[in-house]
Write an enzyme that holds these catalytic residues in place. Structure first.
Site, short mmCIF file in Angstrom:
data_model
loop_
_atom_site.label_atom_id
_atom_site.label_comp_id
_atom_site.label_asym_id
_atom_site.label_seq_id
_atom_site.Cartn_x
_atom_site.Cartn_y
_atom_site.Cartn_z
N GLU A 63 52.17 11.12 -44.91
CA GLU A 63 52.72 11.00 -43.50
C GLU A 63 51.77 11.56 -42.58
O GLU A 63 50.92 12.62 -42.88
CB GLU A 63 53.99 11.46 -43.17
CG GLU A 63 54.93 11.21 -44.22
CD GLU A 63 56.19 12.34 -44.12
OE1 GLU A 63 55.92 13.46 -43.56
OE2 GLU A 63 57.11 11.91 -44.65
N GLU A 72 59.31 18.44 -36.36
CA GLU A 72 58.30 19.13 -35.60
C GLU A 72 58.41 18.71 -33.94
O GLU A 72 58.72 17.54 -33.66
CB GLU A 72 56.86 18.45 -35.83
CG GLU A 72 55.50 19.16 -35.53
CD GLU A 72 55.24 20.36 -36.58
OE1 GLU A 72 55.96 20.85 -37.56
OE2 GLU A 72 54.11 20.99 -36.17
N SER A 118 55.05 27.05 -45.22
CA SER A 118 54.02 26.20 -44.56
C SER A 118 53.36 25.64 -45.82
O SER A 118 53.86 25.60 -46.92
CB SER A 118 53.19 27.24 -43.76
OG SER A 118 52.28 27.85 -44.40
N ASP A 137 50.98 17.78 -34.89
CA ASP A 137 50.26 18.83 -34.42
C ASP A 137 51.41 19.43 -33.34
O ASP A 137 51.16 19.44 -31.97
CB ASP A 137 49.01 18.95 -33.71
CG ASP A 137 48.32 19.87 -33.74
OD1 ASP A 137 49.01 21.25 -34.44
OD2 ASP A 137 47.16 20.35 -33.07
N GLU A 191 75.45 2.40 -14.08
CA GLU A 191 76.74 2.61 -14.78
C GLU A 191 76.72 4.05 -15.65
O GLU A 191 77.69 4.66 -15.53
CB GLU A 191 76.90 1.36 -15.72
CG GLU A 191 77.31 0.27 -15.04
CD GLU A 191 77.44 -1.05 -15.94
OE1 GLU A 191 78.24 -1.72 -16.11
OE2 GLU A 191 75.95 -1.45 -16.27
N CYS A 234 30.19 34.07 -2.33
CA CYS A 234 30.21 34.70 -0.69
C CYS A 234 29.97 36.36 -0.86
O CYS A 234 30.10 37.07 0.05
CB CYS A 234 31.64 34.25 -0.05
SG CYS A 234 32.99 35.02 -0.99
N CYS A 286 35.70 31.91 1.49
CA CYS A 286 34.40 31.68 0.74
C CYS A 286 34.11 30.06 0.84
O CYS A 286 35.11 29.38 0.53
CB CYS A 286 35.04 32.03 -0.61
SG CYS A 286 33.84 31.59 -1.77
N CYS A 340 38.19 34.93 -6.24
CA CYS A 340 37.70 35.49 -5.24
C CYS A 340 38.78 35.42 -4.16
O CYS A 340 39.30 34.37 -4.00
CB CYS A 340 36.41 34.50 -4.58
SG CYS A 340 36.05 34.53 -3.08
N LYS A 399 43.61 18.10 -43.85
CA LYS A 399 43.01 18.39 -42.35
C LYS A 399 41.94 17.42 -42.17
O LYS A 399 40.81 17.61 -42.67
CB LYS A 399 42.90 19.83 -42.10
CG LYS A 399 43.84 20.54 -42.43
CD LYS A 399 44.88 20.95 -41.13
CE LYS A 399 45.19 22.36 -40.73
NZ LYS A 399 45.43 22.87 -39.68
N CYS A 447 32.05 37.72 -5.80
CA CYS A 447 32.05 36.37 -6.01
C CYS A 447 30.60 35.85 -5.95
O CYS A 447 29.81 36.28 -4.96
CB CYS A 447 32.83 35.94 -4.74
SG CYS A 447 32.82 33.97 -4.46
N LYS A 480 50.25 14.64 -40.01
CA LYS A 480 50.88 15.57 -39.75
C LYS A 480 50.72 16.17 -38.06
O LYS A 480 49.70 16.09 -37.52
CB LYS A 480 49.73 16.69 -40.40
CG LYS A 480 50.04 18.25 -40.26
CD LYS A 480 49.11 19.01 -41.35
CE LYS A 480 48.97 20.57 -40.88
NZ LYS A 480 50.17 21.05 -40.12
N TYR A 500 60.71 15.30 -40.52
CA TYR A 500 60.17 14.66 -42.04
C TYR A 500 60.68 15.15 -43.00
O TYR A 500 60.24 15.11 -44.22
CB TYR A 500 58.76 14.90 -41.77
CG TYR A 500 58.32 16.48 -41.30
CD1 TYR A 500 58.69 17.48 -42.05
CD2 TYR A 500 57.77 16.69 -40.15
CE1 TYR A 500 58.38 18.72 -41.65
CE2 TYR A 500 57.33 17.74 -39.52
CZ TYR A 500 57.76 19.01 -40.44
OH TYR A 500 57.49 20.17 -39.97
#
Ligand code: IVH
Length: 664
Positions: free
Chosen positions: A114, A173, A83, A118, A36, A410, A430, A425, A313, A407, A116, A225
């Site tokens: 709260e 964020e 920040s 990332d 729908e 090879c 190889c 390579c 942190k 490489c 944080k 936030y």
């Protein structure tokens, strides 16, 4: 339809679609079916196509992305985006609270705590109930206008409910959920693309994309936030901000603590540390904010950060160990990746003996040498990585790591990509590249040739019994008898599995061929669109781009693959071996599951794709993630987060046995 009628109908459809979007994504209680909803959306699209002046930027049809941009417009923030200062210890946090108490001249100060998140900071403005723009932090004063990319986030309303606040600017964020991040990286790996190191990098990278159609395929989400501006609205505290978000139907974190003492703060950050692992997004800390705005203004700001808030942190777990050696892994695309072999060390709940060094540029930048004592880090979803070298512990015996010119397997001279970061390579023969390609071809997600594990594949290649995937179909008992530690019973099983794979759907074959940028999902779409491998092989770049989800980069890669002489021969041999090149339509078994949407999780008796095909053959739809639109969750053993989410949303959970009964 007259213009006036169309305008009236479009306004009605638009309002309805906004309402259903909110019910579905924000409140998780849809009241109409997918079908729908799609019907209403299609009707609106048709009206907008006929009367283009009725198409508004906030139309529900604009979610999946308009035209790609040349570049981002810069927007100056109405209020500077600052920040936060960071703290890394409980002592520092206690000291922060003492400064706040002193600044306000009283003991009791209410704070909120709260997670944080990332991700990437964003400022979002609504005017008269309509999403006006979303802007990245940039330099704090001016940021990029990423509105078109944000519109692809389903939980972000394009239009607000009429009975709530209409004009304001909020901060939040943008993030990529852990599960979506893992899936994206898996798909990138399967498609031979480079991996994102963590969800934050993938979020930042995605927001910078100029084509919203690609962004729409990435699982971005958002939480809010904070407040930038709400002139005229009675908002006096962080608590009021949450009420505003609630009334506007904007997503916010479910976790919140209140504390009015240093002990209270410490208790909150410890509890949050316990609970954050279960959150759908990565967190790297807690944010502590003074609740009342009057207190916030009294405390003021420094040149860089507010004095009324701080980030605590959590330490990602680190450990010291020694680099014993650096090996070079050769990938399916020939990419040479350095991997550090470590003295085993216990960190973040498991023993780590390898860490990725990403690429040789990174080794040079960090000056990593064999024999070095290093700090390694592991956090959440993140792959263990070497963060730093203890240069003071060197004794002179450490050996620098030199990027290979050839490489290591090879001996072919290496190629560097344009940015000079990935070293490859280039030799398609190889032995290591061949092994990786065959492992991919036989894997469950591709041709599903069970039994042919890594060690068997290695022997097959080393004994020169197999030099490419077509050689698998020339194997016989006599040749396989040369494998070590493999009995006649196993040989019989291998040959049966190889024979059976000839009947696999051709999308599995296309995926198994390992064309750069073509994952399992892309291969499916291609075969659904072209019907068979021959039509796909003939298609021009333009024709390839007609297929849903296939952009120019992918189309060019596919086009080139089918024009390579070696690949043409390979396909001819696969066809001659009797592999299935034509897509069968899924045979309808019944319509017992018509109108239902399924999500499959946990360990089941058959591979997920097989069960998904069964569901489709009975008329059901299969989706990758649980949402309000899910009818059933089919849960096997060890079901994890999907089961939790289904339970939370009240989605019916069925066992495999119940499922089998349903389809008879
Ligand atoms: S409040 C004045 N609350 O962390 C800045 N920020 O390191 C007020 N972040 O710029 C920011 N989760 O991008 C706040 N719950 C949260 C957050 C949060 C993540 C980010 C935000 C901020 C950065 C500071």
């Amino acid at each position: 339809m007259t213009h006036a009628e169309a305008a009236e109908r479009a306004a009605f459809l638009s309002a309805e679609l906004h309402r259903h979007n909110r019910l579905y994504y924000v409140e998780a209680r849809p009241v109409i079916s997918d079908k729908e909803f799609d019907g209403l959306l299609r009707e609106l699209q048709e009206i907008e196509a006929q009367f283009p002046d009725l198409l508004t930027p906030d139309s529900p049809t604009q979610r999946v992305g308009g035209a790609a941009l040349e570049g981002f417009t810069q927007i100056t923030h109405s209020v500077r985006m600052m920040s936060l200062d960071n703290t890394y210890s409980e002592e520092e946090l206690t000291a922060f609270f003492a400064r706040v108490q002193k600044g306000l001249g009283r003991e009791q100060v209410e704070c909120v705590i709260e997670p944080k998140v990332d991700g990437v900071a964003i400022s979002v403005r609504y005017e008269d109930g309509v999403l006006k723009h979303g802007v990245t932090r940039g330099d704090g004063t001016t940021g990029d206008d990423v509105t078109n990319n944000l519109k692809t986030i389903k939980t972000l309303p394009l239009r607000l409910p009429k009975d709530g606040p209409q004009t304001f600017e909020v901060r939040g964020e943008v993030f990529m959920p852990k599960a979506g991040f893992a899936k994206l990286n898996q798909e990138r790996e399967e498609a031979g693309e480079s991996l994102f190191a963590n969800p934050r990098n993938s979020t930042a990278g995605t927001l910078k994309l100029l084509d919203p159609k690609i962004v729409a395929k990435r699982p971005l989400d958002i939480v809010f936030y904070g407040l930038a501006d709400a002139s005229g609205l009675p908002i006096e505290s962080q608590n009021d901000v949450r009420k505003l978000l609630e009334a506007a139907g904007l997503p916010k974190s479910n976790l919140l603590w209140h504390a009015d003492s240093a002990e209270g703060l410490l208790k909150a950050i410890r509890e949050l540390d316990e609970q954050r692992k279960a959150l759908p997004y990565e967190t790297d800390g807690a944010v502590i904010k003074v609740n009342a705005f009057t207190d916030q203004s009294e405390l003021g700001v420094t040149s860089k950060a507010p004095r009324w808030a701080i980030a605590y942190k959590y330490q990602p777990e680190q450990a010291e160990t020694k680099i014993l050696a650096v090996d070079i892994q050769v990938g399916r695309t020939g990419a040479l990746t350095p991997v550090a072999r470590l003295e085993p060390v216990f960190v973040s709940g498991s023993t780590v003996s390898n860490a990725t060094l990403h690429n040789f540029e990174e080794i040079e930048r960090k000056d990593i040498r064999v024999g070095d004592r290093v700090i390694i880090e592991k956090a959440g979803e993140i792959i263990p990585a070497v963060v730093s070298v203890k240069t003071e512990k060197r004794d002179g015996s450490e050996q620098p790591i030199v990027p290979p010119t050839h490489c290591p397997v090879c001996g072919t001279g290496v190629h560097r990509d344009e940015e000079q970061v990935v070293i490859r390579c280039p030799n398609p023969k190889c032995p290591e590249v061949v092994k990786r390609r065959i492992e991919h071809f036989v894997s469950r997600a591709a041709m599903d040739i069970s039994g042919l594990g890594e060690s068997v594949v290695a022997q097959l290649v080393d004994l020169r019994l197999v030099g490419d995937v077509a050689d698998l179909y020339a194997l016989n008992e006599l040749l396989l008898a040369r494998l070590e530690r493999v009995g006649t019973k196993s040989i019989d099983n291998y040959l049966k599995a190889i024979e059976a794979s000839k009947q696999q759907d051709p999308w599995r074959l296309v995926f198994g061929l390992g064309i750069l940028h073509v994952g399992a999902g892309g291969a499916r779409k291609l075969l659904e669109h072209f019907g068979g491998i021959d039509a796909l092989a003939k298609a021009s770049v333009e024709e390839l781009m007609q297929c849903p989800d296939i952009g120019e980069i992918v189309a060019v890669s596919i086009h080139a693959w089918f024009r390579d002489e070696l690949n043409i021969q390979l396909l001819d041999r696969l066809r001659a071996a009797g592999l299935n090149f034509v897509q069968k339509a899924v045979e309808a078994a019944s319509d017992k599951l018509a109108g239902t949407t399924w999500v499959i999780t946990g360990t089941l008796s058959q591979e997920r794709e097989t069960i998904a095909d069964t569901i489709r053959s009975h008329g059901g739809k299969v989706s990758g993630s649980v949402s309000g639109k899910t009818t059933y969750l089919l849960a096997g053993a060890d079901a994890g987060s999907k089961l939790d989410k289904a339970t939370k949303l009240g989605v019916k959970v069925v066992s495999e046995a119940e499922f089998r009964t349903m389809i008879g």
